[in-house]
Structure formats: structure tokens, C-alpha cells
Scaffold this active site. Structure first.
Site, short mmCIF file in Angstrom:
data_model
loop_
_atom_site.label_atom_id
_atom_site.label_comp_id
_atom_site.label_asym_id
_atom_site.label_seq_id
_atom_site.Cartn_x
_atom_site.Cartn_y
_atom_site.Cartn_z
N TYR A 1 38.26 39.58 43.12
CA TYR A 1 37.77 41.03 42.83
C TYR A 1 36.62 41.11 42.35
O TYR A 1 36.02 42.03 42.69
CB TYR A 1 39.12 41.61 42.01
CG TYR A 1 38.62 42.68 41.38
CD1 TYR A 1 38.42 43.97 42.07
CD2 TYR A 1 38.46 42.64 39.76
CE1 TYR A 1 38.26 45.07 41.47
CE2 TYR A 1 37.92 43.97 39.00
CZ TYR A 1 37.88 45.12 40.10
OH TYR A 1 37.51 46.28 39.25
N LYS B 1 33.34 43.07 43.66
CA LYS B 1 32.46 44.28 43.00
C LYS B 1 30.89 43.79 42.59
O LYS B 1 30.08 44.49 42.99
CB LYS B 1 33.23 44.36 41.51
CG LYS B 1 34.58 45.03 41.78
CD LYS B 1 34.57 46.51 42.18
CE LYS B 1 33.83 47.55 41.31
NZ LYS B 1 34.21 48.84 42.02
N THR C 1 32.37 47.31 37.25
CA THR C 1 33.10 46.92 36.11
C THR C 1 32.53 45.64 35.61
O THR C 1 31.61 44.80 36.06
CB THR C 1 34.63 46.08 36.77
OG1 THR C 1 35.19 45.32 35.87
CG2 THR C 1 34.12 45.14 37.80
N ASP C 2 32.90 45.38 34.24
CA ASP C 2 32.29 44.57 33.42
C ASP C 2 32.67 42.70 33.87
O ASP C 2 32.04 41.85 33.43
CB ASP C 2 32.78 44.64 31.75
CG ASP C 2 34.07 44.34 31.66
OD1 ASP C 2 34.83 44.40 32.69
OD2 ASP C 2 34.54 44.34 30.35
N GLU C 3 33.72 43.21 34.57
CA GLU C 3 34.09 41.65 35.12
C GLU C 3 33.06 40.72 35.99
O GLU C 3 33.02 39.77 36.34
CB GLU C 3 35.29 41.52 35.95
CG GLU C 3 36.58 42.20 35.19
CD GLU C 3 37.83 42.01 35.86
OE1 GLU C 3 37.87 41.30 37.07
OE2 GLU C 3 38.79 42.67 35.61
P1 NAD Z 1 43.16 52.35 41.47
O1 NAD Z 1 43.24 51.29 42.27
O2 NAD Z 1 43.62 52.86 40.67
O3 NAD Z 1 42.40 53.36 42.40
C1 NAD Z 1 41.52 53.06 43.59
C2 NAD Z 1 41.60 54.13 44.66
O4 NAD Z 1 40.77 53.76 45.92
C3 NAD Z 1 43.06 54.61 45.21
O5 NAD Z 1 43.24 55.67 45.24
C4 NAD Z 1 43.08 53.81 46.61
O6 NAD Z 1 43.88 54.61 47.52
C5 NAD Z 1 41.57 54.02 46.99
N1 NAD Z 1 41.24 53.09 48.00
C6 NAD Z 1 41.51 51.81 48.14
N2 NAD Z 1 40.87 51.32 49.11
C7 NAD Z 1 40.01 52.43 49.95
C8 NAD Z 1 39.38 52.55 51.10
N3 NAD Z 1 39.21 51.69 52.00
N4 NAD Z 1 38.99 53.68 51.48
C9 NAD Z 1 39.55 54.85 50.80
N5 NAD Z 1 39.98 54.92 49.66
C10 NAD Z 1 40.40 53.51 49.11
O7 NAD Z 1 41.68 52.05 40.87
P2 NAD Z 1 41.10 52.38 39.50
O8 NAD Z 1 41.58 51.41 38.32
O9 NAD Z 1 41.02 53.88 39.18
O10 NAD Z 1 39.39 52.07 39.63
C11 NAD Z 1 38.31 52.87 40.22
C12 NAD Z 1 37.34 52.14 40.11
O11 NAD Z 1 36.90 51.94 38.63
C13 NAD Z 1 37.23 50.96 41.03
O12 NAD Z 1 35.95 50.66 41.64
C14 NAD Z 1 37.31 49.70 39.85
O13 NAD Z 1 36.54 48.63 40.48
C15 NAD Z 1 36.70 50.35 38.42
N6 NAD Z 1 37.01 50.00 37.07
C16 NAD Z 1 38.16 50.04 36.77
C17 NAD Z 1 38.49 49.62 35.68
C18 NAD Z 1 40.04 49.57 35.02
O14 NAD Z 1 40.13 49.22 34.11
N7 NAD Z 1 40.84 50.13 35.78
C19 NAD Z 1 37.58 48.98 34.60
C20 NAD Z 1 35.93 49.13 35.10
C21 NAD Z 1 35.78 49.41 36.45
O1 TDX Z 2 52.05 41.51 32.92
C1 TDX Z 2 50.81 41.22 32.69
N1 TDX Z 2 50.64 40.46 31.59
C2 TDX Z 2 49.43 40.01 31.14
O2 TDX Z 2 49.25 39.35 30.08
C3 TDX Z 2 49.53 41.90 33.37
C4 TDX Z 2 49.69 42.55 34.40
C5 TDX Z 2 48.23 41.19 32.69
N2 TDX Z 2 48.15 40.43 31.59
C6 TDX Z 2 46.96 40.19 31.22
C7 TDX Z 2 45.70 39.85 32.23
C8 TDX Z 2 44.54 40.20 31.64
O3 TDX Z 2 43.98 39.30 30.60
O4 TDX Z 2 46.40 41.29 30.48
C9 TDX Z 2 45.05 41.47 30.82
C10 TDX Z 2 44.72 42.84 31.65
O5 TDX Z 2 44.96 42.63 32.88
P1 TDX Z 2 44.78 43.79 33.98
O6 TDX Z 2 45.47 44.84 33.66
O7 TDX Z 2 45.21 43.02 35.34
O8 TDX Z 2 43.51 43.94 33.96
P2 TDX Z 2 42.13 42.91 34.03
O9 TDX Z 2 42.60 41.73 35.06
O10 TDX Z 2 41.41 42.62 32.89
O11 TDX Z 2 41.07 44.01 35.08
C11 TDX Z 2 41.15 45.48 34.60
O12 TDX Z 2 39.74 45.73 33.96
C12 TDX Z 2 38.56 45.55 34.88
C13 TDX Z 2 41.07 46.27 35.91
O13 TDX Z 2 42.30 45.93 36.48
C14 TDX Z 2 40.03 46.12 36.68
O14 TDX Z 2 40.01 46.88 37.90
C15 TDX Z 2 38.67 46.44 35.99
O15 TDX Z 2 37.52 46.09 36.62
#
Ligand code: NAD
Ligand code: TDX
Length: 334
Positions: free
Chosen positions: A148, A152, A121-123
Site C-alpha cells: 500500500y 502511494k 499518506t505519512d506512510e
Molecule cells: P477509502 O478506502 O475509504 O475510500 C477510497 C474510495 O476510492 C472508495 O470510495 C473507493 O470506491 C474509491 N476507489 C478505489 N479504487 C478506485 C478506482 N480504481 N477508481 C475510482 N474510485 C476508486 O479510503 P480513505 O480512507 O477515505 O482514503 C482516501 C485517501 O486518503 C486515500 O488516497 C488514502 O491513501 C489517503 N489517506 C488516508 C488516511 C486514513 O487514515 N484513512 C490517511 C492519510 C491518507
Molecule cells: O484490528 C486491528 N487491530 C490493530 O491493532 C486493526 C484493523 C489494526 N490494528 C493496528 C494496526 C495499526 O498499527 O492499528 C493501527 C491502525 O491500523 P489501520 O487502521 O489499518 O491503519 P494504518 O495501517 O495505520 O493505515 C491508515 O493510516 C494511513 C490508513 O488505513 C491508511 O489509508 C493511511 O494511509
């Protein structure tokens, strides 16, 4: 090609699995997923059993991981605890899955000489000021600000260390915020969409000025395939689609899609340590020939709203449990 996908029952992983099976007839996929609260079994229904299997197990199960990796040509590692707010309540789950789980996987991939792609992630880069013209690049120093993003960042460092010291054939991608179908309703966009579908009022943390750089999940997954096929071993690639928007602007767009006024939201308790802005310079991935297709955020958002509208059975229960957690600490402040 036999592909092991960790975390394939979650949001991005399940979209990756579906897209891969649809577009690559030579691929078979095994998903290794612990089926935590974030997984939804409905994400993986209807797939061809001749080309797809789901194993419900933790990525820290070293013996099983060793066997599965040995039988694979490629590992794509999505599994993670992924929600910042949860990491502020229970950081240890993030250390277990994101750090220990990743090390378990790279141990096996290095041992068996299997190609590995790490989803990050970019975070990990921390945040940028709202008025800073800079964007993150692969050279930006790591500076994570939540448990988190710290977990990562640690996982990225382990992958790099294994490339150097164990000859692991790995690439890493750091992507910006994803949106699209099958995202858990604890996350910002699906939380607001499902709230609006239930006739409620969107909730902005603090002032709502924070900026995120949005990308459609299919664009992210296409970029991942480009990096797997054309990326250089040991390198980090940044994925983003020039989608910077304040949280207030996103909520305004959603309200408009639902025929309500752009300011019809409430402010709630801010996230402690809330990162101000993320912004990705995606030149490293664009140089490999990838291009995002969802360049119009508003129409991507409309498609996503359509998916949640058509699939209430998918989100009703998970939304209710996410809201119960939020209700413990969240208060309306304006
Ligand atoms: P998500 O939470 O929707 O899915 C995560 C999955 O991993 C789930 O199915 C969960 O059951 C599984 N999991 C968790 N712990 C586990 C373990 N110990 N063993 C096996 N499986 C396990 O997450 P997502 O949003 O789909 O993110 C997927 C990946 O992408 C992550 O690595 C996250 O850091 C990265 N990522 C997410 C975003 C975003 O915006 N959502 C952005 C950039 C990177
Ligand atoms: O109810 C809300 N109101 C609100 O203002 C929630 C749930 C979030 N927010 C804000 C917090 C953040 O500034 O919205 C923005 C996005 O929040 P999230 O969806 O929790 O994402 P963020 O914390 O930016 O992280 C996401 O992007 C990077 C993903 O959850 C991560 O898994 C990924 O790595």
C-alpha cells in the site's frame, strides 16, 4: 467552482464532499468513484442534485477522465485502495488504482491545465522507532514498507514528475491516520467501535505498542482546502494534529467509553512488517494558517462512537464482510 473529487464515496472523500457543499455555496462537485467494497452509497445521499453528481467509474477510464477533468476547475484526488492488510493479500489492485489511476488523472490535468491536489499518506516515509524524538517532515526520505505505502509513494513521485516535466499545477498532502464518521469497519478504530457495539472484545495486533498519530477527518479536510487555496504549486505539505497514541491506549479509551476495563482486549496475529510509529511535524501546513479544531482526542473519539451507535444500518453488513476476511488469517495469541 466545478470540482472533480475522485474516491468521493469513501471515508475521507465523502466527508470532504459534504463539508465542501455545506460551506461553499459557489462549489459544485462531481464524484468519480468505482464504488469498490470501500465505498458506501449512503455516504452521499441527500445532496442537492443541482450541485452534486456521482459517476460510477474507474479512475483509469482515460476517455471519461479526460472529459471530466476538462470540465473542472479543480481535481481533488482521494481515490485509492487504502488498506494495508488488503495490500499484503492483493498488491496488484493497489498498483492499478494508486499508480495507474493517478497517472491517468495527472495526464488529463496536465493536458488541460487544471489545478490538481493529490491526497497522500505519512506512510510513504516508512516508520520511526518508538523512542525516537524525530517526526516526519517534507524532507524525510521515502521508505515505504507495505505494498500500500509503496504504491502511494509511487503516486507521489508521478505527481511531482508531472509538475516538473508537464507543468502540472499540483500540490501534495501527506496526512496521518484519520478517524471520524463513515470510516470502513476494516480499519482499526471503527473495527473496535463496532466490535464493542456488538458486545465483543477489541483486537490488538501483536503487543499493541505501535503508535499512530490520529487526526479527525474534518481537520484533515480543512487542511486540504487551506493547501488548495494557499499552497505553493509543486510543494508537499504534511498534515497532522499532534495525536500520537499507542494502539493499546486507543483501545483503552474506547473500552472506558463503553464502561469496560481498559485491559479488556485480546492480542491477535501481528501484521507482517507492521510499522512501529508514525509522527507528523505539521509546520508546513500550520504556516499556511490552518489549525486543527479537534485537539481533544477523547472527545473526538466519543463523537465518533456516537455516530456509529446512531448508524448501525451503515456498518452492519460491511463489518460482517471485513470480519470474514480477517477470520482467514487472524488468530488470538493472548
Ligand atoms: P477509502 O478506502 O475509504 O475510500 C477510497 C474510495 O476510492 C472508495 O470510495 C473507493 O470506491 C474509491 N476507489 C478505489 N479504487 C478506485 C478506482 N480504481 N477508481 C475510482 N474510485 C476508486 O479510503 P480513505 O480512507 O477515505 O482514503 C482516501 C485517501 O486518503 C486515500 O488516497 C488514502 O491513501 C489517503 N489517506 C488516508 C488516511 C486514513 O487514515 N484513512 C490517511 C492519510 C491518507
Ligand atoms: O484490528 C486491528 N487491530 C490493530 O491493532 C486493526 C484493523 C489494526 N490494528 C493496528 C494496526 C495499526 O498499527 O492499528 C493501527 C491502525 O491500523 P489501520 O487502521 O489499518 O491503519 P494504518 O495501517 O495505520 O493505515 C491508515 O493510516 C494511513 C490508513 O488505513 C491508511 O489509508 C493511511 O494511509
Amino acid at each position: 467552482m466545478r470540482i472533480l473529487v475522485t474516491g468521493g464515496a469513501g471515508f475521507i472523500g465523502s466527508n470532504f464532499v459534504r463539508r465542501t457543499l455545506d460551506s461553499r455555496p459557489d462549489a459544485s462537485v462531481t464524484v468519480l468513484d468505482a464504488m469498490t467494497y470501500a465505498a458506501n452509497p449512503a455516504n452521499l445521499t441527500g445532496l442537492d442534485p443541482a450541485r452534486f453528481a456521482l459517476l460510477k467509474e474507474d479512475i483509469r477510464a482515460a476517455d471519461l477522465v479526460d472529459e471530466l477533468v476538462a470540465e473542472s476547475d479543480l481535481v481533488v484526488h482521494f481515490a485509492a485502495e487504502s488498506h494495508n492488510d488488503n495490500s499484503l493479500r492483493d498488491p496488484f489492485a493497489f498498483v492499478r488504482t494508486n499508480v495507474e489511476g493517478t497517472v491517468t488523472l495527472v495526464e488529463a490535468a496536465a493536458r488541460h491545465g487544471v489545478r490538481f491536489h493529490h491526497i497522500s499518506t505519512d506512510e510513504v516515509f516508512g516508520d520511526l522507532d518508538l523512542d525516537d524524538p524525530a517526526r516526519f517532515t517534507p524532507e524525510t526520505p521515502y521508505s515505504p514498507s507495505s505494498p500500500y505505502s509503496a504504491s502511494k509513494a509511487a503516486s507521489d513521485h508521478f505527481v511531482r514528475a508531472y509538475v516538473r516535466s508537464a507543468g502540472l499545477e499540483a500540490t501534495i498532502s501527506n496526512c496521518s491516520n484519520n478517524y471520524g464518521p463513515r470510516q470502513h469497519p476494516e480499519k482499526f478504530i471503527p473495527r473496535q467501535i463496532t466490535t464493542l457495539l456488538e458486545g465483543g472484545t477489541p483486537r490488538l495486533y501483536g503487543a499493541g505498542d505501535n503508535v499512530r498519530d490520529w487526526i479527525h477527518v474534518d481537520d484533515h479536510n480543512d487542511a486540504v482546502w487551506t493547501i488548495i487555496e494557499r499552497g505553493e504549486i509543486g510543494r508537499t505539505y504534511l498534515i497532522g494534529a499532534d495525536g500520537e497514541r499507542s494502539n493499546r491506549a486507543v483501545v483503552g479509551d474506547l473500552l472506558e467509553i463503553f464502561g469496560r476495563g481498559r485491559d479488556d482486549f485480546v492480542h491477535v496475529t501481528d501484521r507482517p512488517g507492521h510499522d512501529r510509529r508514525y509522527a507528523i511535524d505539521a509546520s508546513s501546513t500550520l504556516a499556511l494558517g490552518w489549525e486543527p479544531r479537534y485537539t481533544d482526542f477523547r472527545s473526538g473519539l466519543e463523537q465518533t462512537v456516537g455516530w456509529y451507535r446512531a448508524n448501525p444500518g451503515w456498518w452492519r453488513e460491511t463489518r460482517a464482510s471485513a470480519e470474514e476476511k480477517y477470520a482467514i488469517t487472524e488468530e488470538v495469541i493472548g
